[in-house]
Scaffold this motif. Structure first.
Motif, PDB file in Angstrom:
ATOM      1  N   UNK A  22       0.777  -1.096  -0.120  1.00 29.06           N
ATOM      2  CA  UNK A  22       0.029  -0.037  -0.101  1.00 29.06           C
ATOM      3  C   UNK A  22       1.054   1.137  -0.125  1.00 29.06           C
ATOM      4  N   UNK A  23       0.746   2.056  -1.005  1.00 23.58           N
ATOM      5  CA  UNK A  23       1.592   3.315  -1.054  1.00 23.58           C
ATOM      6  C   UNK A  23       1.032   4.138  -0.519  1.00 23.58           C
ATOM      7  N   UNK A  79     -13.489   7.292  -4.753  1.00 18.75           N
ATOM      8  CA  UNK A  79     -13.307   6.500  -6.064  1.00 18.75           C
ATOM      9  C   UNK A  79     -11.962   6.163  -6.159  1.00 18.75           C
ATOM     10  N   UNK A  80     -11.261   6.654  -7.162  1.00 14.43           N
ATOM     11  CA  UNK A  80      -9.881   6.256  -7.684  1.00 14.43           C
ATOM     12  C   UNK A  80      -8.866   7.427  -7.054  1.00 14.43           C
ATOM     13  N   UNK A  81      -7.622   7.074  -7.035  1.00 14.61           N
ATOM     14  CA  UNK A  81      -6.702   8.322  -6.445  1.00 14.61           C
ATOM     15  C   UNK A  81      -5.456   7.864  -6.977  1.00 14.61           C
ATOM     16  N   UNK A 129      -2.993   5.570  -1.111  1.00 15.46           N
ATOM     17  CA  UNK A 129      -4.020   4.722  -2.198  1.00 15.46           C
ATOM     18  C   UNK A 129      -4.369   3.428  -1.974  1.00 15.46           C
ATOM     19  N   UNK A 130      -5.738   3.313  -1.898  1.00 15.25           N
ATOM     20  CA  UNK A 130      -6.199   1.895  -1.958  1.00 15.25           C
ATOM     21  C   UNK A 130      -5.611   0.913  -2.738  1.00 15.25           C
ATOM     22  N   UNK A 158     -10.255  -1.340   5.365  1.00 12.04           N
ATOM     23  CA  UNK A 158      -9.912  -1.085   6.681  1.00 12.04           C
ATOM     24  C   UNK A 158      -8.524  -1.715   7.129  1.00 12.04           C
ATOM     25  N   UNK A 159      -8.105  -2.909   6.535  1.00 10.10           N
ATOM     26  CA  UNK A 159      -7.030  -3.452   6.930  1.00 10.10           C
ATOM     27  C   UNK A 159      -6.036  -2.595   6.138  1.00 10.10           C
ATOM     28  N   UNK A 160      -6.028  -2.141   5.195  1.00 10.95           N
ATOM     29  CA  UNK A 160      -5.079  -1.263   4.651  1.00 10.95           C
ATOM     30  C   UNK A 160      -4.725   0.106   5.466  1.00 10.95           C
ATOM     31  N   UNK A 161      -5.687   0.458   5.910  1.00 12.88           N
ATOM     32  CA  UNK A 161      -5.608   1.725   6.838  1.00 12.88           C
ATOM     33  C   UNK A 161      -4.962   1.439   7.884  1.00 12.88           C
ATOM     34  N   UNK A 162      -5.094   0.170   8.519  1.00 12.70           N
ATOM     35  CA  UNK A 162      -4.401  -0.075   9.754  1.00 12.70           C
ATOM     36  C   UNK A 162      -2.944  -0.315   9.458  1.00 12.70           C
TER      37      UNK A 162
END
Length: 605
Positions: free
Chosen positions: A176-177, A194-196, A224-225, A246-250
């Motif tokens: 994850x960037x 949306x996208x990023x 970026x998700x 949510x896992x990516x945020x953590x």
């Protein structure tokens, strides 16, 4: 990492580490460090002189997380900048292919000393007084230490020329960037909808300004998700669910050492942030949602969302037109005709996701329904929505706020869905006050300047011409002329560009050049100039001078450049010639104003 009872300090060079309070102290007081950078520095200092391999360092600093090696390198780089060391005298040595070594001599002090450090820095020594009194200042103890190199300047303040570095956190098998900017005590995770694309955030000035303002009162964490932007691309049939997001945020929070953060979700980022807040209240300091929704398909209980047929039309549009500024008219109507913004938006979308991934992600978003989650949120929540949002109806924001216990709802004027387009300060003021308790205020910077207004005459008299294309061509030329004459392009209001100049003669020549170019295009233009005091606030111009300039422009005849007597008097001797147009009343401005028309064909300098 060892635990220390009571006050305990490590001293090296001009620095002290307060182990108990977890603070690095420099000559001028506390030095801001992220938690992980502090952990890394402390471990290096505790093992001063010993070679530490990269694996040992990563296990010590990130014991419960898998992170990429570049996270270690980034934190080492940060520490070197903070410590101001470079060349042969640097404090943190790199041993190629092996690891790092802290090379400075380190001393330890504790409660029994209760020392107060009084430093008098020279090239190779530091003066320490254990008892702060007059005697000790007259006859201090001198301790020789390693010389500190000052050849590397401190890092420059962040600007648009230098976006934050992109790093990677590991979330399961996916990279994850993320980026981090700002050093305020508050951690704020920003979740774009949306996208990023992280690095394309910074290529649009209005977006960059929006993020910089957030970073002014927080440590701003961007990512970026998975499946979008700079994060790992994943198969279309494996795009992230809300749980995976949510896992990516953590994972990102762990990588940057954030134990608890406020979350700010825009549009589709709102539902994910609301689910995170309900699931991990211990990690969520507060929740902010901007232009958000609870579900994306209409039903009887939620009549504001698009119908399945409307969603299908948008899917078809994406398949056929991806690569262009898809959806811009609905998301940012105020800049939908701006060529530069359209080009940026199209590129941003292309870089953010492939056409197939964008369609699949949007289809997945259409299935989101967090209505049952909202009542479970127990953290302080702010919901902001613009009253005429063309993308997500204002009723959706009201619904979300009404379902969250104790949520604060703020409705602001505007049609733009993207929060950085339009009046972004209205949104940012609310966010800052909600998260910090303080509303941002800017003191005006008052300057003497010449203000230029131009106004295109009614174009309806030529219905057969492509006026839209013509005006866009004129706008582009106006920007070039303002730059050529060293003016400052301040604002755009319809077809009335406003610029300021620090020299009235250059302002007149710029106005004349613009007028002549417009004439060659077959466009009638009138211009007005006035010199006076302007209040500059956050890139905008205010005060009485702009009001007078606008009124002068309204008095001008077609193809005429009209100036106030103040401007005429200031350019005496410049060779610019004028024709007296007599005294005039200006709406809302007291007194009579003598106005003068500039003779045509004022030469370019």
């Amino acid at each position: 990492m060892r635990k220390v009872q009571g006050k305990h300090f490590y001293v090296f060079g001009v620095f002290r580490i307060d182990v108990t309070d977890r603070v690095l102290l420099g000559e001028k007081g506390p030095v801001p460090l992220t938690p992980k950078a502090f952990d890394l520095l402390l471990f290096l200092v505790e093992n001063s002189g010993r070679l530490l391999d990269k694996e040992e360092l990563m296990k010590e600093v990130w014991p419960d997380s898998f992170v990429e090696e570049n996270n270690l390198a980034q934190n080492i780089s940060t520490l070197r900048k903070v410590l101001g060391a470079s060349g042969g005298g640097k404090l943190i040595e790199t041993v190629p292919k092996r690891g790092y070594r802290f090379s400075a001599e380190v001393s330890e002090t504790g409660d029994e000393a209760e020392e107060l450090v009084v430093r008098e820095r020279t090239r190779s020594r530091i003066i320490i007084s254990e008892d702060f009194d007059e005697a000790s200042l007259k006859a201090p103890a001198v301790v020789d230490l390693l010389p500190i190199s000052t050849s590397e300047p401190p890092p420059a303040p962040f600007g648009l020329e230098r976006p934050p570095e992109t790093m990677y956190a590991r979330s399961g098998d996916v990279n994850i960037a993320y980026q981090v900017i700002g050093d305020a005590p508050l951690d704020l995770v920003f979740v774009m909808g949306w996208v990023s694309h992280l690095e394309y955030f910074w290529r649009e000035p209005s977006f960059a300004r929006f993020l910089m303002r957030l970073a002014s009162f927080s440590r701003l964490i961007l990512f970026d998700k998975r499946g979008t932007g700079l994060s790992d691309r994943v198969p279309i049939n494996e795009l992230p669910t809300l749980e995976q997001r949510m896992d990516d945020v953590r994972a990102v929070m762990d990588a940057v050492g954030s134990e608890r953060a406020a979350l700010c979700g825009v549009s589709e980022g709102g539902p994910m942030c609301s689910l995170f807040a309900a699931t991990y209240p211990e990690k969520t300091l507060a929740l902010v949602m901007i232009g958000t929704y609870a579900k994306r398909i209409r039903d009887e209980d939620y009549p504001w969302a698009p119908t399945p047929e409307h969603r299908q039309q948008f899917f078809d549009e994406m398949r056929e037109q991806w690569g262009g500024p898809v959806g811009l008219e609905e998301r940012a109507p105020s800049v939908a005709n701006d060529p530069q913004f359209r080009e940026w938006w199209a590129t941003y979308l292309r870089m953010g996701a492939s056409p197939g991934a964008a369609v699949a992600l949007t289809q997945m978003n259409a299935e989101i329904d967090v209505r049952q989650v909202l009542p479970s949120i127990r953290v302080p929540t702010l919901v902001i929505h613009r009253s005429e949002d063309l993308c997500l109806k204002v009723e959706e924001g009201r619904y979300v706020a009404n379902k969250i216990p104790g949520a604060r709802y703020v409705e602001l004027p505007g049609r733009d869905h993207l929060p950085f387009v339009g009046d972004q300060d209205g949104i940012l003021d609310e966010v800052e006050e909600f998260l910090t308790g303080v509303r941002h205020t800017l003191e005006p910077d008052r300057v003497l300047a010449t203000v230029l207004f131009t106004q295109v005459i009614d174009t309806k008299q030529h219905p057969d011409r492509d006026w839209k294309a013509l005006i866009e061509r004129l706008r582009a030329h106006v920007h070039k002329e303002i730059e050529w004459f060293r003016g400052r392009d301040i604002d755009m209001i319809g077809d009335r560009p406003l610029a300021i100049f620090d020299g009235p003669a250059r302002a007149i020549r710029c106005a004349s050049a613009i007028s002549e170019y417009a004439s060659r295009l077959g466009v009638s233009l009138k211009a007005g100039l006035h010199t006076g005091e302007c209040d500059m606030v956050d890139g905008k111009v205010g005060g009485i001078a702009p009001e007078i300039g606008a009124q002068v422009a309204m008095k001008a005849a077609p193809d005429e450049v009209l100036v106030s007597s103040t401007v005429k008097d200031l350019v005496a001797g410049s060779g610019i010639r004028f024709e007296d147009r007599g005294a005039h009343q200006l709406a809302g401005i007291p007194g009579d104003w003598r106005l003068f028309a500039v003779e045509r064909r004022v030469a370019r300098p």
